[in-house]
Design a protein around this motif. Structure first.
Motif, PDB file in Angstrom:
ATOM      1  N   VAL A   1       0.854  -1.190   0.000  1.00 15.22           N
ATOM      2  CA  VAL A   1       0.000   0.000   0.000  1.00 15.22           C
ATOM      3  C   VAL A   1       0.885   1.234   0.000  1.00 15.22           C
ATOM      4  CG1 VAL A   1      -1.775   1.299   1.243  1.00 15.22           C
ATOM      5  CG2 VAL A   1      -1.848  -1.208   1.228  1.00 15.22           C
TER       6      VAL A   1
ATOM      7  N   GLY B   1      -5.316   5.723   2.105  1.00 15.88           N
ATOM      8  CA  GLY B   1      -4.395   4.604   2.315  1.00 15.88           C
ATOM      9  C   GLY B   1      -4.476   3.999   3.700  1.00 15.88           C
TER      10      GLY B   1
ATOM     11  N   VAL C   1      -7.328   1.722   3.683  1.00 18.09           N
ATOM     12  CA  VAL C   1      -7.049   0.534   2.877  1.00 18.09           C
ATOM     13  C   VAL C   1      -6.266  -0.482   3.708  1.00 18.09           C
ATOM     14  CG1 VAL C   1      -5.819  -0.362   0.858  1.00 18.09           C
ATOM     15  CG2 VAL C   1      -7.146   1.751   0.665  1.00 18.09           C
TER      16      VAL C   1
ATOM     17  N   SER D   1       0.232  -7.843  -5.072  1.00 22.71           N
ATOM     18  CA  SER D   1      -0.712  -6.802  -5.477  1.00 22.71           C
ATOM     19  C   SER D   1      -0.249  -5.465  -4.918  1.00 22.71           C
ATOM     20  CB  SER D   1      -2.127  -7.107  -4.973  1.00 22.71           C
ATOM     21  OG  SER D   1      -2.633  -8.285  -5.557  1.00 22.71           O
TER      22      SER D   1
ATOM     23  N   PHE E   1      -1.428  -1.313  -4.207  1.00 19.12           N
ATOM     24  CA  PHE E   1      -2.338  -0.172  -4.178  1.00 19.12           C
ATOM     25  C   PHE E   1      -1.513   1.063  -4.471  1.00 19.12           C
ATOM     26  CE2 PHE E   1      -4.249   3.413  -1.820  1.00 19.12           C
ATOM     27  CZ  PHE E   1      -5.457   3.498  -2.506  1.00 19.12           C
TER      28      PHE E   1
ATOM     29  N   ASN F   1      -1.209   5.059  -5.086  1.00 20.67           N
ATOM     30  CA  ASN F   1      -1.761   6.396  -4.920  1.00 20.67           C
ATOM     31  C   ASN F   1      -0.894   7.374  -5.703  1.00 20.67           C
ATOM     32  OD1 ASN F   1      -2.594   8.928  -4.123  1.00 20.67           O
ATOM     33  ND2 ASN F   1      -2.831   8.392  -1.965  1.00 20.67           N
TER      34      ASN F   1
ATOM     35  N   VAL G   1      -4.069  -1.794  -8.205  1.00 19.14           N
ATOM     36  CA  VAL G   1      -5.297  -1.035  -7.982  1.00 19.14           C
ATOM     37  C   VAL G   1      -4.887   0.407  -7.747  1.00 19.14           C
ATOM     38  CG1 VAL G   1      -7.298  -0.681  -6.477  1.00 19.14           C
ATOM     39  CG2 VAL G   1      -6.565  -3.010  -7.082  1.00 19.14           C
TER      40      VAL G   1
ATOM     41  N   LEU H   1      -5.652   4.460  -7.132  1.00 18.36           N
ATOM     42  CA  LEU H   1      -6.552   5.514  -6.684  1.00 18.36           C
ATOM     43  C   LEU H   1      -6.512   6.613  -7.736  1.00 18.36           C
ATOM     44  CD1 LEU H   1      -8.411   6.831  -4.626  1.00 18.36           C
ATOM     45  CD2 LEU H   1      -6.393   7.674  -3.421  1.00 18.36           C
TER      46      LEU H   1
ATOM     47  N   ALA I   1     -11.500  -0.019  -2.934  1.00 16.52           N
ATOM     48  CA  ALA I   1     -10.134  -0.380  -3.313  1.00 16.52           C
ATOM     49  C   ALA I   1      -9.737  -1.730  -2.725  1.00 16.52           C
ATOM     50  CB  ALA I   1      -9.162   0.699  -2.856  1.00 16.52           C
ATOM     51  N   ALA I   2     -10.094  -1.962  -1.466  1.00 16.16           N
ATOM     52  CA  ALA I   2      -9.770  -3.238  -0.836  1.00 16.16           C
ATOM     53  C   ALA I   2     -10.468  -4.391  -1.539  1.00 16.16           C
ATOM     54  CB  ALA I   2     -10.162  -3.202   0.641  1.00 16.16           C
TER      55      ALA I   2
ATOM     56  N   LEU J   1      -8.594  -5.273  -4.548  1.00 16.73           N
ATOM     57  CA  LEU J   1      -7.351  -5.978  -4.248  1.00 16.73           C
ATOM     58  C   LEU J   1      -7.586  -7.426  -3.838  1.00 16.73           C
ATOM     59  CD1 LEU J   1      -5.681  -3.074  -2.259  1.00 16.73           C
ATOM     60  CD2 LEU J   1      -4.694  -4.126  -4.317  1.00 16.73           C
TER      61      LEU J   1
END
Length: 269
Positions: free
Chosen positions: A4, A12, A15, A57, A59, A61, A85, A87, A165-166, A169
């Motif tokens: 993340v 975040g 998340v 994976s 995330f 931003n 994923v 944002l 978002a979660a 993921l």
């Protein structure tokens, strides 16, 4: 392992919480791990080190990467990351290159698509958390000043963005999707100020100023760039007396209604 970025940011941080509740391994990136105040169950690392070992994976931003992604996507793909994923922003729906916000997000979206990795682009509209900029003014009993008092938007709670978002993921249902997210109601800034005042237990009011005055005030802030300011003002101008489209995506994806602005205000004030 899910990485993340921007793990101490408004989205975040939530998340990270959503993923830990799902009992998955999380590596949370921050500029200063010593002051991050992240859950002890998360592995905390420095953003500038960007450790990708074992990560499947990511995330992403983009606010963390205004200077560009560098070789992050290549390292991720070559290191075994399967899914990104991002944002993103509802501004990405506007392909006008003069829209600095939309252009920035679209550039990164297209770079991710080009990697061949699985992806989801979460596209929220106005963040309810933007209203935190008014907090000191309201608590001091002073009017919140801004342009385009009749402009309307549907501000979204950061927890709802994080929940979507979660989901992206943790499951395959949103692979290749670009869900546009909003809150459940259309509001003007004067209405939002009134709601915050009620939550804070103080009188609160909005004072309309000219776009020129607003632009000057915004540019005086150290974190504001000219292109971003102009894009934000155009969004407000275009939203005057305009019907706001309310997105059903938060409820469709998470199974529960999007949180109202009053709920957001109660959480923060």
């Amino acid at each position: 392992m899910i990485l993340v970025t921007g793990a101490t940011g408004n989205v975040g941080r939530h998340v990270v919480g959503e993923l830990l509740c799902a009992d998955v391994k999380v590596r949370a990136l921050t500029r200063d791990p010593a002051t991050a105040r992240l859950p002890r169950e998360a592995e905390v690392a420095r953003t500038d080190e960007m450790p990708l070992d074992g990560v499947t994976s990511l995330f992403l931003n983009p606010a963390v990467f205004w200077g560009g992604l560098g070789d992050l996507l290549e390292r991720a793909r070559d290191g075994g990351v399967r899914r990104v994923v991002m944002l993103s922003s509802a501004a990405a729906l506007d392909d006008d290159p003069a829209n600095a916000i939309g252009a920035h997000h679209l550039e990164i979206e297209r770079a991710i698509e080009a990697t061949g990795l699985e992806w989801t682009f979460v596209r929220p509209g106005e963040f309810a958390t933007n209203s935190l900029a008014w907090a000191e003014t309201i608590r001091a009993g002073e009017p919140v000043r801004g342009p385009y008092a009749r402009a309307r938007s549907a501000p979204i709670h950061e927890r709802d963005i994080a929940a979507v978002a979660a989901r992206a993921l943790l499951s395959d249902e949103l692979v290749g999707a670009k869900p546009v997210l909003s809150g459940p109601e259309a509001l003007t800034h004067p209405e939002m100020v009134e709601i915050i005042g009620a939550a804070a237990g103080v009188p609160a009011r909005f004072e309309e100023i000219t776009p020129e005055s607003a632009r000057s005030e915004m540019l005086s802030r150290p974190y504001m760039r000219e292109g971003i300011v102009d894009a934000l003002l155009k969004v407000r101008a275009d939203a005057v007396d305009r019907e706001v489209e309310i997105s059903p995506e938060v409820e469709r994806i998470t199974g529960r209604p999007a949180r109202t602005f009053a709920e957001w205000a109660a959480d923060h004030f």
